[in-house]
Motif scaffolding. Structure first.
Motif, PDB file in Angstrom:
ATOM      1  N   GLU A 395      38.383  47.401  36.613  1.00 27.12           N
ATOM      2  CA  GLU A 395      38.672  46.027  36.224  1.00 27.12           C
ATOM      3  C   GLU A 395      37.821  45.102  37.088  1.00 27.12           C
ATOM      4  O   GLU A 395      37.554  45.398  38.256  1.00 27.12           O
ATOM      5  N   PHE A 396      37.412  43.947  36.533  1.00 22.02           N
ATOM      6  CA  PHE A 396      36.402  43.129  37.192  1.00 22.02           C
ATOM      7  C   PHE A 396      36.901  41.758  37.644  1.00 22.02           C
ATOM      8  O   PHE A 396      36.121  40.960  38.150  1.00 22.02           O
ATOM      9  N   ASP A 397      38.190  41.474  37.494  1.00 14.31           N
ATOM     10  CA  ASP A 397      38.704  40.149  37.826  1.00 14.31           C
ATOM     11  C   ASP A 397      38.487  39.800  39.293  1.00 14.31           C
ATOM     12  O   ASP A 397      38.004  38.715  39.616  1.00 14.31           O
ATOM     13  N   ASP A 398      38.853  40.681  40.205  1.00 11.18           N
ATOM     14  CA  ASP A 398      38.704  40.396  41.637  1.00 11.18           C
ATOM     15  C   ASP A 398      37.236  40.240  42.012  1.00 11.18           C
ATOM     16  O   ASP A 398      36.883  39.367  42.815  1.00 11.18           O
ATOM     17  N   LEU A 399      36.386  41.076  41.433  1.00  9.08           N
ATOM     18  CA  LEU A 399      34.957  41.004  41.727  1.00  9.08           C
ATOM     19  C   LEU A 399      34.391  39.650  41.321  1.00  9.08           C
ATOM     20  O   LEU A 399      33.702  38.986  42.110  1.00  9.08           O
ATOM     21  N   VAL A 400      34.668  39.221  40.088  1.00  9.60           N
ATOM     22  CA  VAL A 400      34.124  37.957  39.594  1.00  9.60           C
ATOM     23  C   VAL A 400      34.739  36.777  40.332  1.00  9.60           C
ATOM     24  O   VAL A 400      34.048  35.808  40.688  1.00  9.60           O
ATOM     25  N   ARG A 401      36.033  36.846  40.601  1.00 11.31           N
ATOM     26  CA  ARG A 401      36.697  35.755  41.317  1.00 11.31           C
ATOM     27  C   ARG A 401      36.037  35.535  42.679  1.00 11.31           C
ATOM     28  O   ARG A 401      35.799  34.395  43.104  1.00 11.31           O
ATOM     29  N   ARG A 421      32.295  40.151  30.558  1.00 13.06           N
ATOM     30  CA  ARG A 421      32.265  38.856  29.877  1.00 13.06           C
ATOM     31  C   ARG A 421      33.622  38.162  29.973  1.00 13.06           C
ATOM     32  O   ARG A 421      33.716  36.971  30.277  1.00 13.06           O
ATOM     33  N   GLU A 422      34.688  38.904  29.719  1.00 11.95           N
ATOM     34  CA  GLU A 422      36.026  38.314  29.758  1.00 11.95           C
ATOM     35  C   GLU A 422      36.420  37.918  31.174  1.00 11.95           C
ATOM     36  O   GLU A 422      37.067  36.874  31.379  1.00 11.95           O
ATOM     37  N   ALA A 423      36.054  38.718  32.170  1.00 14.16           N
ATOM     38  CA  ALA A 423      36.349  38.361  33.560  1.00 14.16           C
ATOM     39  C   ALA A 423      35.607  37.092  33.962  1.00 14.16           C
ATOM     40  O   ALA A 423      36.151  36.224  34.664  1.00 14.16           O
ATOM     41  N   LEU A 424      34.350  36.956  33.518  1.00 17.03           N
ATOM     42  CA  LEU A 424      33.595  35.739  33.802  1.00 17.03           C
ATOM     43  C   LEU A 424      34.211  34.539  33.092  1.00 17.03           C
ATOM     44  O   LEU A 424      34.281  33.432  33.654  1.00 17.03           O
ATOM     45  N   ARG A 425      34.674  34.740  31.869  1.00 19.64           N
ATOM     46  CA  ARG A 425      35.308  33.639  31.135  1.00 19.64           C
ATOM     47  C   ARG A 425      36.561  33.151  31.860  1.00 19.64           C
ATOM     48  O   ARG A 425      36.822  31.951  31.935  1.00 19.64           O
ATOM     49  N   ARG A 426      37.326  34.084  32.436  1.00 15.47           N
ATOM     50  CA  ARG A 426      38.572  33.713  33.110  1.00 15.47           C
ATOM     51  C   ARG A 426      38.330  33.062  34.470  1.00 15.47           C
ATOM     52  O   ARG A 426      39.038  32.122  34.846  1.00 15.47           O
ATOM     53  N   HIS A 427      37.357  33.577  35.222  1.00 16.14           N
ATOM     54  CA  HIS A 427      37.252  33.191  36.633  1.00 16.14           C
ATOM     55  C   HIS A 427      35.969  32.442  36.986  1.00 16.14           C
ATOM     56  O   HIS A 427      35.870  31.926  38.103  1.00 16.14           O
ATOM     57  N   ALA A 428      35.014  32.401  36.079  1.00 13.85           N
ATOM     58  CA  ALA A 428      33.781  31.646  36.327  1.00 13.85           C
ATOM     59  C   ALA A 428      33.317  31.022  35.015  1.00 13.85           C
ATOM     60  O   ALA A 428      32.214  31.286  34.539  1.00 13.85           O
ATOM     61  N   PRO A 429      34.160  30.182  34.432  1.00 14.84           N
ATOM     62  CA  PRO A 429      33.860  29.661  33.084  1.00 14.84           C
ATOM     63  C   PRO A 429      32.612  28.794  33.020  1.00 14.84           C
ATOM     64  O   PRO A 429      32.046  28.612  31.937  1.00 14.84           O
ATOM     65  N   VAL A 431      29.778  29.460  34.591  1.00  9.31           N
ATOM     66  CA  VAL A 431      28.588  30.277  34.792  1.00  9.31           C
ATOM     67  C   VAL A 431      28.031  30.696  33.428  1.00  9.31           C
ATOM     68  O   VAL A 431      28.738  31.353  32.648  1.00  9.31           O
ATOM     69  N   PRO A 432      26.774  30.362  33.115  1.00  9.97           N
ATOM     70  CA  PRO A 432      26.188  30.781  31.835  1.00  9.97           C
ATOM     71  C   PRO A 432      26.090  32.302  31.751  1.00  9.97           C
ATOM     72  O   PRO A 432      25.712  32.967  32.734  1.00  9.97           O
ATOM     73  N   VAL A 433      26.422  32.850  30.608  1.00 12.10           N
ATOM     74  CA  VAL A 433      26.392  34.293  30.387  1.00 12.10           C
ATOM     75  C   VAL A 433      25.447  34.591  29.234  1.00 12.10           C
ATOM     76  O   VAL A 433      25.561  33.989  28.166  1.00 12.10           O
ATOM     77  N   PHE A 434      24.509  35.524  29.466  1.00 12.17           N
ATOM     78  CA  PHE A 434      23.541  35.904  28.443  1.00 12.17           C
ATOM     79  C   PHE A 434      23.623  37.409  28.218  1.00 12.17           C
ATOM     80  O   PHE A 434      23.784  38.183  29.172  1.00 12.17           O
ATOM     81  N   GLU A 435      23.503  37.801  26.965  1.00 13.66           N
ATOM     82  CA  GLU A 435      23.592  39.215  26.605  1.00 13.66           C
ATOM     83  C   GLU A 435      22.436  39.586  25.684  1.00 13.66           C
ATOM     84  O   GLU A 435      22.451  39.229  24.504  1.00 13.66           O
ATOM     85  N   PRO A 436      21.434  40.286  26.210  1.00 14.70           N
ATOM     86  CA  PRO A 436      20.359  40.771  25.335  1.00 14.70           C
ATOM     87  C   PRO A 436      20.923  41.652  24.233  1.00 14.70           C
ATOM     88  O   PRO A 436      22.034  42.192  24.337  1.00 14.70           O
TER      89      PRO A 436
END
Length: 494
Positions: A395-401, A421-429, A431-436
């Motif tokens: 799980e990535f919540d703690d890492l992104v937070r 992506r979901e962890a970034l949406r929750r904890h770093a909204p 921050v731009p996210v790009f997905e090739p």
């Protein structure tokens, strides 16, 4: 429920020539164990559930050894000892059959422990300075070996890295190594995984360190408690020092639970000023208040943080752990400094690749879990973060937070990118996210990822490959992932 290993005998080595031994797995460690056992006179059968041309070729090279492919579950009749490769899970039917029959199950480390021989002119074999932890093991063991070499000791980084632990304990003693003119090692720097520790009930190191604990390999161990317990086995029977991480209380808990020899000391390491019996950092200097004559009033300078490359916080902690084990063995302060200065980390561990248009590109492809990625993200800012792959249940919540304030942008790759992506949406909204585009792999995919990351970075930023995930969905391994990253970065300059 895990099958727990049982010792052969606490007082004497096994009668090898009288044993029928089953070796589980036809990988590197299994082949090494089978050959050593055969030289010792044991009757050896190797079993492996696979059956491929590669395995058949390996089997053909094991002259005098029975190999049974396509059936790794059945215990051969007459087996008196099972020696397993580290990756085989405790839930294997082979181990259940061995346990039911009262047959001991050993790993290669346990076998190596019983094969140790006294050094020439002494009654004692080469001592083991052992290291485990979720992250940093290889770097710390290699640092330790560099320090011991600087102290004039004949040593090697062995175990889960470098030289096979079986080969190491026989070097200078078995006929083949004597013919090559090899000398026995004075002391061994031993990296041990949780798998290896699980199957090593008799291990009693001179001194040992647990660097950190974070959820990993839980599918193998069954629970975090079982994983931690296997890590903690490294402290059992320690003679001089149990080294633990002041920033990770779980490692100190393992020291408290360990049954050690009388006089063995608990030694902490951390990035702050050291208290009594600890190692730490003061004004940019690595300082020892554990292994000095008057540690209540004095300390020893072991070097500078700039002697550690790279001088990232987690790597300074690795250096302090290595220094603590070396000092427990009796190495002087100058050798610690010289050994750290001489050491250079392996590739794909926070490795600087290049600076292009004022942007630094750093390869930490070895960061295959969240704990490792967190250490990497803490080492620099602002960051364009390349992350993703196979999450392995993480799980990535703690890492992104924890990293949100350092991120310029994120470029997500791999099969489990949606979790990031979901962890970034929750904890770093913000921050731009790009997905090739999905579906690409290998060099083509990495070239596109680096191109996107370069377009997002500004002068003074770091583009950091610290995926927090395994690589096998898009690349052969983390090494290829890092190599292709470096190749793509070099392509930017052209």
């Amino acid at each position: 429920m895990s099958t727990r290993p049982t010792p052969w005998c606490p007082a004497e080595p096994p009668p090898w020539a009288e044993l029928s031994v089953t070796v589980a797995g036809l990988g590197v460690s299994g082949i090494s164990a089978a050959r050593v056992l055969h030289r010792l006179g044991a009757e050896v059968t190797v079993v492996d559930g696979g059956d491929s041309p590669v395995l058949r070729d390996r089997a053909a090279e094991l002259t005098g050894i029975t190999v049974r492919l396509g059936d790794g579950d059945t215990l051969p009749e007459g087996t008196r000892l099972v020696v397993t490769s580290p990756g085989w899970p405790p839930s294997s039917p082979l181990f259940a059959a061995a346990d039911a029959a009262g047959v001991p199950i050993w790993g290669d480390v346990e076998m190596a422990w019983w094969l140790r021989r006294p050094l020439p002119g002494t009654d004692e074999p080469a001592p083991w300075l052992a290291v485990t932890g979720t992250n940093g093991k290889t770097t710390t063991v290699q640092m330790l070996a560099s320090i011991l070499t600087a102290a004039g000791k004949h040593t090697a980084a062995v175990g889960n890295v470098g030289v096979s632990v079986l080969d190491a304990v026989l070097t200078g003693f078995d006929e083949a190594s004597v013919e090559r003119g090899e000398q026995p090692y004075d002391v061994l720097a031993v990296e041990l995984s949780s798998y290896q520790l699980h199957w090593a009930p008799s291990l009693r190191p001179h001194s040992a360190a647990v660097l950190n604990l974070a959820p990993d390999h839980l599918d193998w161990h069954g629970s975090m408690e079982a994983y931690a317990a296997d890590k903690g086995r490294i402290y059992q029977g320690n003679q001089v020092a149990c080294v633990y991480n002041l920033a990770d209380p779980a490692t100190e808990d393992l020291v408290r639970e360990a049954d050690v020899e009388e006089g063995c000391r608990a030694i902490g390491f951390g990035l702050g000023a050291p208290a009594l019996s600890n190692l730490g950092v003061v004004d940019g200097l690595l300082v020892d208040r554990a292994f000095v004559a008057d540690r209540a009033k004095s300390a020893a300078e072991l070097g500078s943080v700039q002697d550690v490359q790279p001088p990232a916080p987690h790597n300074i902690a690795n250096a302090l752990a290595a220094a603590a084990l070396a000092r427990a063995y009796g190495v002087d302060a100058k050798a610690v400094r010289d050994g750290l200065r001489a050491f250079r980390p392996d590739a794909h561990r926070i490795s600087f690749v290049a600076e292009v248009a004022g942007v630094s590109y750093v390869d930490d492809s070895k960061a295959t879990n969240t704990h490792a990625a967190a250490a990497s993200l803490a080492a620099c800012q602002p960051i364009v973060w390349i992350a993703g792959g196979l999450a392995k249940g993480a799980e990535f919540d703690d890492l992104v937070r924890g990293a949100a304030g350092r991120l310029r942008a994120a470029v997500l790759i791999g099969a489990d990118r949606a979790l990031l992506r979901e962890a970034l949406r929750r904890h770093a909204p913000d921050v731009p996210v790009f997905e090739p585009a999905e579906g690409q792999t290998g060099a083509v995919a990495m070239a596109e990822v680096v191109r996107v990351a370069a377009g997002l970075a500004r002068s003074g930023d770091t583009v950091l490959l610290a995926p927090a995930c395994a690589s096998m969905d898009m690349f052969t391994n983390y090494g290829e992932r890092g190599d292709l990253f470096a190749e793509a970065v070099r392509g930017l300059t052209q």
